[in-house]
Write a protein that holds these residues in place. Structure first.
Motif, PDB file in Angstrom:
ATOM      1  N   SER A  85     -51.243   1.244  20.406  1.00  0.00           N
ATOM      2  CA  SER A  85     -49.768   1.130  20.674  1.00  0.00           C
ATOM      3  C   SER A  85     -49.295   1.831  21.871  1.00  0.00           C
ATOM      4  CB  SER A  85     -48.983   1.427  19.453  1.00  0.00           C
ATOM      5  OG  SER A  85     -48.880   2.714  19.025  1.00  0.00           O
ATOM      6  N   ARG A  87     -48.834   3.038  25.785  1.00  0.00           N
ATOM      7  CA  ARG A  87     -49.084   2.471  26.944  1.00  0.00           C
ATOM      8  C   ARG A  87     -48.574   3.253  27.961  1.00  0.00           C
ATOM      9  NH1 ARG A  87     -45.955  -3.247  26.867  1.00  0.00           N
ATOM     10  NH2 ARG A  87     -47.269  -3.610  28.918  1.00  0.00           N
ATOM     11  N   ASN A 150     -54.633  -0.370  24.556  1.00  0.00           N
ATOM     12  CA  ASN A 150     -53.544  -1.186  24.615  1.00  0.00           C
ATOM     13  C   ASN A 150     -53.849  -2.768  25.004  1.00  0.00           C
ATOM     14  OD1 ASN A 150     -50.899  -2.084  25.749  1.00  0.00           O
ATOM     15  ND2 ASN A 150     -50.252  -1.134  24.146  1.00  0.00           N
TER      16      ASN A 150
END
Length: 447
Positions: A85, A87, A150
């Protein structure tokens, strides 16, 4: 300025993994692009890389090499990974350094330039006790160019044009930090920015309307290619390649991925094939090159990455060189005197059935020889020394004797009256195939 450029990991150490990607591959490609951009465009720059292929080198070996070379700057290229998750982009200097240190000042400039164009969330400027930052005797930075696990960042990483953009951001920062001077652009060449080519005039006019909505002026003109009328959208013409690339960047930031740059005189409306300079940027991605050849010959070897890598290093149009190989080998079917096991993709030294020409140990070496031979024809500069000279005919060429593909007529092939025109025509066919796929997507979206 001496730049030690360190693409992280390599060989048995893949680095971070995610979404079908390996960190070692992504960062090597970015680093190679950095080297190409900075050496082609700036004066008084030397670059040494920790690796130029998929090889392993310890952290200690890397910093020792940079220190022994007395580098002015250590630039380590990486990608990140965490939990799928997270990034974005971040960069690091050593934790013992202040913001006002030389490394800190350089970090400010690189961070600003990279985040301007990398399309990633800005996670900020940071500090850490990484080996390459601690043990390097010169100012150093480590950049983390997105999170490979990601899906959004990984989608960008898969795009060659994005990796080019990231490389350009790094170079822009280096140019500011070290006050690098650009090489003079005194060729008199005009660089045209083309924002799409279409068989449908309506589609071309829609592209113009879209560009105008983004504040980019453009117009449509027609040209005849192999008896067919095509409508091309031009969005500027510049005497400076740098300014043309800035406009190209604006267009790509507006969401148009099929834009490219051509030189003045590289086309006409009278069905005369463009000359195209042999020296220049590779515009087709390896994916597009391999996709095209697989349509024509499913058993063709996948050589496009070599043509991109070596083409960018020597400043040669790798995509047109790839098309020249297609022309020479009959789409890698090898129906002539040169046979597949020779790894000779451009007919080097082949004069007939009694002399099938040179042979090379590996496909990689064969592509390298091809690019070196083009460099001999197109440039009078000394051969760069990153790779060994494997072209057995390099020193037989009159240096600088052919700067465009058409001027290879009678030189590469004898008599070869239309040799260069044939290569250019085949290249245009490749371009049209790529454009047609984009137009098909546009029509599907409309439907």
């Amino acid at each position: 300025m001496k730049l030690y450029l360190d693409p992280g990991h390599g060989g048995s150490d893949p680095g971070a993994l995610g979404n079908g990607l390996k960190e070692k591959d992504i960062v090597l490609d970015i680093a190679l692009k950095i080297r190409t951009i900075i050496t082609n465009n700036y004066e008084n720059v030397e670059v040494k890389m920790s690796r130029t292929s998929d090889t392993n080198k310890s952290l200690e070996q890397r910093t020792n090499e940079a220190n022994s070379w007395d580098a002015d700057y250590y630039l380590s290229i990486h990608c990140n990974a965490f939990n799928g998750s997270a990034r974005g982009y971040e960069d690091f200097i050593h934790s013992s350094l202040s913001d006002s240190s030389l490394s800190g000042k350089y970090q400010d400039l690189l961070h600003e330039e990279i985040t301007k164009i990398n399309q990633l969330t800005d996670r900020g400027q940071k500090k850490a006790n990484f080996h390459v930052l601690r043990e390097s005797a010169m100012p150093a930075i480590l950049t983390e160019n997105g999170f490979i696990d990601n899906v959004n960042d990984a989608t960008l990483m898969k795009d060659s044009s994005w990796r080019q953009k990231v490389a350009q951001g790094h170079v822009n920062g280096l140019a500011r930090a070290f006050n690098l001077q650009r090489k003079p652009d005194d060729t008199g060449t005009v660089y045209k920015v083309i924002a799409g080519s279409f068989k449908s005039k309506v589609n071309a006019e829609e592209r113009v309307s879209y560009l105008q909505s983004k504040g980019i002026e453009s117009f449509v003109y027609s040209m005849n290619v192999s008896g067919e009328t095509w409508y091309r959208v031009q969005a500027g013409a510049f005497s400076s390649r740098e300014n043309a690339e800035k406009r190209l960047e604006e267009i790509k930031n507006a969401g148009i991925g099929d834009a490219f740059i051509i030189t003045d005189g590289a086309e006409s409306n009278e069905n005369v094939k463009p000359g195209y300079s042999i020296v220049g940027q590779t515009f087709l991605s390896p994916e597009q090159m391999n996709q095209y050849i697989k349509q024509m010959n499913p058993n063709a070897p996948e050589l496009a990455n070599y043509y991109l890598t070596f083409g960018e290093y020597y400043g040669i149009r790798g995509d047109i060189a790839f098309v020249q190989a297609i022309h020479e080998t009959d789409f890698f079917r090898f129906t002539g005197v040169v046979k597949p096991n020779q790894n000779n993709y451009c007919g080097l030294g082949a004069t007939g059935s009694n002399n099938p020409g040179a042979s090379f140990k590996t496909p990689r070496e064969g592509v390298l020889a091809h690019i070196q031979h083009l460099f001999a024809y197109a440039s009078t500069k000394p051969l760069p020394n990153e790779y060994p000279l494997v072209d057995p005919r390099f020193n037989l060429v009159k240096r600088g004797a052919a700067t465009s593909w058409i001027t290879l007529n009678g030189k590469w092939a004898v008599p070869g009256t239309n040799y260069g025109q044939s290569i250019v025509a085949l290249y245009e066919t490749t371009i049209r195939s790529t454009i047609q796929k984009l137009e098909d997507i546009i029509e599907e979206i409309k439907a």
